[in-house]
Design an enzyme around this catalytic site. Structure first.
Site, mmCIF file in Angstrom:
data_model
loop_
_atom_site.group_PDB
_atom_site.id
_atom_site.type_symbol
_atom_site.label_atom_id
_atom_site.label_comp_id
_atom_site.label_asym_id
_atom_site.label_seq_id
_atom_site.Cartn_x
_atom_site.Cartn_y
_atom_site.Cartn_z
ATOM 1 N N ASN A 8 32.000 -9.939 95.184
ATOM 2 C CA ASN A 8 32.153 -8.615 95.765
ATOM 3 C C ASN A 8 33.466 -8.166 95.243
ATOM 4 O O ASN A 8 34.640 -8.310 95.461
ATOM 5 C CB ASN A 8 32.403 -8.734 97.397
ATOM 6 N N TRP A 9 33.200 -7.118 94.342
ATOM 7 C CA TRP A 9 34.450 -6.611 93.699
ATOM 8 C C TRP A 9 35.187 -5.498 94.490
ATOM 9 O O TRP A 9 36.501 -5.014 94.057
ATOM 10 C CB TRP A 9 33.953 -5.773 92.467
ATOM 11 N N LYS A 10 34.658 -5.172 95.644
ATOM 12 C CA LYS A 10 35.237 -4.378 96.518
ATOM 13 C C LYS A 10 35.770 -2.961 95.778
ATOM 14 O O LYS A 10 34.765 -2.483 94.985
ATOM 15 C CB LYS A 10 36.464 -4.837 97.140
ATOM 16 N N HIS A 97 30.422 -5.998 106.233
ATOM 17 C CA HIS A 97 31.648 -6.654 105.701
ATOM 18 C C HIS A 97 32.604 -6.295 106.864
ATOM 19 O O HIS A 97 32.794 -5.079 107.072
ATOM 20 C CB HIS A 97 31.971 -6.243 104.349
ATOM 21 N N GLU A 99 35.862 -5.698 106.275
ATOM 22 C CA GLU A 99 36.672 -4.406 105.940
ATOM 23 C C GLU A 99 36.282 -3.195 106.447
ATOM 24 O O GLU A 99 36.766 -2.128 106.744
ATOM 25 C CB GLU A 99 36.945 -4.766 104.578
ATOM 26 N N GLU A 166 32.395 -15.177 107.449
ATOM 27 C CA GLU A 166 33.609 -15.011 106.833
ATOM 28 C C GLU A 166 34.683 -14.965 107.914
ATOM 29 O O GLU A 166 34.908 -13.630 108.301
ATOM 30 C CB GLU A 166 33.821 -13.619 105.880
ATOM 31 N N GLY A 172 41.033 -12.584 101.920
ATOM 32 C CA GLY A 172 42.116 -11.621 101.107
ATOM 33 C C GLY A 172 43.693 -12.569 101.446
ATOM 34 O O GLY A 172 44.652 -11.741 101.262
ATOM 35 N N SER A 212 38.756 -16.179 100.520
ATOM 36 C CA SER A 212 39.813 -16.729 99.712
ATOM 37 C C SER A 212 38.916 -18.089 99.165
ATOM 38 O O SER A 212 39.763 -18.929 98.652
ATOM 39 C CB SER A 212 41.129 -17.446 100.727
ATOM 40 N N GLY A 233 35.744 -12.463 96.926
ATOM 41 C CA GLY A 233 36.273 -11.134 96.660
ATOM 42 C C GLY A 233 37.279 -11.269 95.504
ATOM 43 O O GLY A 233 36.800 -11.245 94.310
HETATM 44 P P1 PGA Z 1 38.384 -12.830 99.320
HETATM 45 O O1 PGA Z 1 37.113 -11.846 99.903
HETATM 46 O O2 PGA Z 1 37.594 -13.819 98.448
HETATM 47 O O3 PGA Z 1 39.244 -12.029 98.302
HETATM 48 O O4 PGA Z 1 39.197 -13.494 100.332
HETATM 49 C C1 PGA Z 1 36.272 -12.269 100.385
HETATM 50 C C2 PGA Z 1 35.187 -11.167 100.989
HETATM 51 O O5 PGA Z 1 35.975 -10.121 101.449
HETATM 52 O O6 PGA Z 1 34.153 -11.262 100.930
#
Ligand code: PGA
Length: 257
Positions: A8-10, A97, A99, A166, A172, A212, A233
């Site tokens: 997931n490149w966000k 997600h 976020e 998650e 993150g 993470s 991520g």
């Molecule tokens: P992260 O993000 O690996 O940076 O914790 C995971 C995600 O948001 O899917």
């Protein structure tokens, strides 16, 4: 079951040139990995760039979008439809997600509509669920997310669904869930799915851990019986680390067989 490793490149990277470079490096570094399904989810705007590269090089990496709207077309400014992402080569789509739930106020009802719409379009949704913190009734919180998202999903369509567990506090932050707790959560989630669809159907879907994940800790998650892959991520923006994550996931499943 083949493990699923999702990047997931966000909202990264910031240019088409960087996106092409990143994707080409991911593709090159994961070329020799056969025991895992690899999905890369770039921002919408880089999907065309990445797809062109994928086509030219005939790679086996799949593409996913990070979101989609539930309506098929019409007056929905700024939104992207299921057929638009399919047109750009996506077979997967991340839905719900944390976020988006946090910053865009996506509700369980919106997530339900998106899941329905994605499945109807023939996409493979990756439903994200997870609690804000471990206080009080976090299991009830996750149970409600699952229950609402699965409303109206048919047993046949369920086969195309993946659930990513998650915990929000692990995303993150550099702090992961413990592998044991992540496994208990995956068992809990699978039981919820089984309650609705029966054990056999529930056993046939993949449940991922996310939060993470990196090349150093991935092994402890994918070695857990109930976890069939990871959603990555931050570490997915480093092509070498991401390839290492995919390789570890693939070999860990190989040794389980
Ligand atoms: P992260 O993000 O690996 O940076 O914790 C995971 C995600 O948001 O899917």
């Amino acid at each position: 079951m083949t493990p699923l490793v999702v990047a997931n490149w966000k909202m990264n990277p910031q240019s088409a040139t960087e996106a092409q470079w990143l994707f080409s490096m991911v593709a090159k570094n994961t070329k020799a990995i056969h025991g895992a399904d690899i999905v890369v989810c770039p921002p919408f705007v880089w999907l065309t760039t990445v797809r062109e590269y994928l086509r030219k090089e005939k790679l086996r990496v799949s593409l996913g979008a990070q979101d989609m709207f539930w309506e098929l077309d019409g007056a929905f400014t700024g939104e992207v439809s299921p057929s638009m992402i399919q047109e750009l080569g996506c077979s997967y789509v991340i839905i719900g997600h944390s976020e988006r739930r946090l910053h865009l106020h996506e509700t369980n009802e919106m997530v339900r509509r998106k899941i329905q719409s994605a499945l109807k379009a023939g996409l493979k949704p990756i439903l994200c669920v997870g609690e804000q913190n471990r206080e009080g009734t976090w299991t009830a919180f996750v149970a409600e997310q699952i229950k609402r998202a699965l409303e109206g999903v048919s047993a046949k369509a369920l086969a195309r669904l993946t659930i990513a567990y998650e915990p929000v506090w692990a995303i993150g932050t550099g702090i992961t869930d413990s592998p044991e707790d992540a496994m208990s959560s995956s068992i809990f989630i699978r039981k919820l799915v089984a309650r609705r669809f029966g054990r056999k159907k529930a056993d046939s879907i993949r449940i991922l851990y996310g939060g993470s994940v990196n090349d150093e800790n991935v092994g402890s998650f994918v070695s857990q019986e109930g976890i069939q892959g990871v959603l990555v991520g931050h570490a997915s923006l480093d092509p070498q680390r991401f390839a290492k994550i995919a390789a570890i996931a693939a070999s860990s499943f190989d040794s389980r067989r």
